[in-house]
Design a protein around this motif. Sequence first.
Motif, PDB file in Angstrom:
ATOM      1  N   ALA A   1       5.319 -15.671 -19.526  1.00  0.00           N
ATOM      2  CA  ALA A   1       5.849 -14.620 -18.651  1.00  0.00           C
ATOM      3  C   ALA A   1       7.286 -14.927 -18.239  1.00  0.00           C
ATOM      4  O   ALA A   1       8.118 -14.019 -18.146  1.00  0.00           O
ATOM      5  N   ASP A   2       7.574 -16.204 -18.006  1.00  0.00           N
ATOM      6  CA  ASP A   2       8.931 -16.619 -17.614  1.00  0.00           C
ATOM      7  C   ASP A   2       9.848 -16.823 -18.815  1.00  0.00           C
ATOM      8  O   ASP A   2      11.015 -17.166 -18.642  1.00  0.00           O
ATOM      9  N   GLN A   3       9.294 -16.690 -20.011  1.00  0.00           N
ATOM     10  CA  GLN A   3      10.013 -16.919 -21.267  1.00  0.00           C
ATOM     11  C   GLN A   3      10.590 -18.338 -21.352  1.00  0.00           C
ATOM     12  O   GLN A   3      11.685 -18.555 -21.862  1.00  0.00           O
TER      13      GLN A   3
ATOM     14  N   GLU B   1       0.397 -19.111 -19.823  1.00  0.00           N
ATOM     15  CA  GLU B   1       0.580 -17.704 -19.460  1.00  0.00           C
ATOM     16  C   GLU B   1       1.836 -17.544 -18.599  1.00  0.00           C
ATOM     17  O   GLU B   1       2.640 -16.636 -18.837  1.00  0.00           O
ATOM     18  N   GLN B   2       1.992 -18.444 -17.634  1.00  0.00           N
ATOM     19  CA  GLN B   2       3.160 -18.373 -16.762  1.00  0.00           C
ATOM     20  C   GLN B   2       4.436 -18.679 -17.538  1.00  0.00           C
ATOM     21  O   GLN B   2       5.457 -18.023 -17.358  1.00  0.00           O
TER      22      GLN B   2
END
Length: 134
Positions: A78-80, A74-75
């Motif tokens: 989110a950070d691509q 997920e992180q």
Amino acid sequence: MADEPKSRYLQYLEIVTGSLEEKKRYRQYKARIKRLPENYRTAVEALERYLMHFGPADGAGAMAMYEDLAELFEQSAADQTPVRDIFGDDPVEFVEAFMANYPLGQYRTRERNRFTSAIDRAADENTTRTDRTD
């Protein structure tokens, strides 16, 4: 209600089917994975298959690992962070290092330790016998 003892029916059901709490956690984990972008989801599902075969076998240890896995991806999404950057050049090395953080219930870790201990004992016996003959 959380402090109330479980009914006999629920106790029996959990004996037969496993912990209901662990099942709830697993469903929540799967829902988190389903919300990931497709390429991250594909990577997690492949990693999950590997972990099902080689990771911790107990429910609590496995669920902690899967929840951390969901959080990592997920992180990363989110950070691509590119999927290749998460895994590096060797995906197996990544997953083995990831699993090493969750030894509870991991039969391979127990067997590796048992094997290493047996070899250490055998080597010590050999050294002791050699020392006696000198």
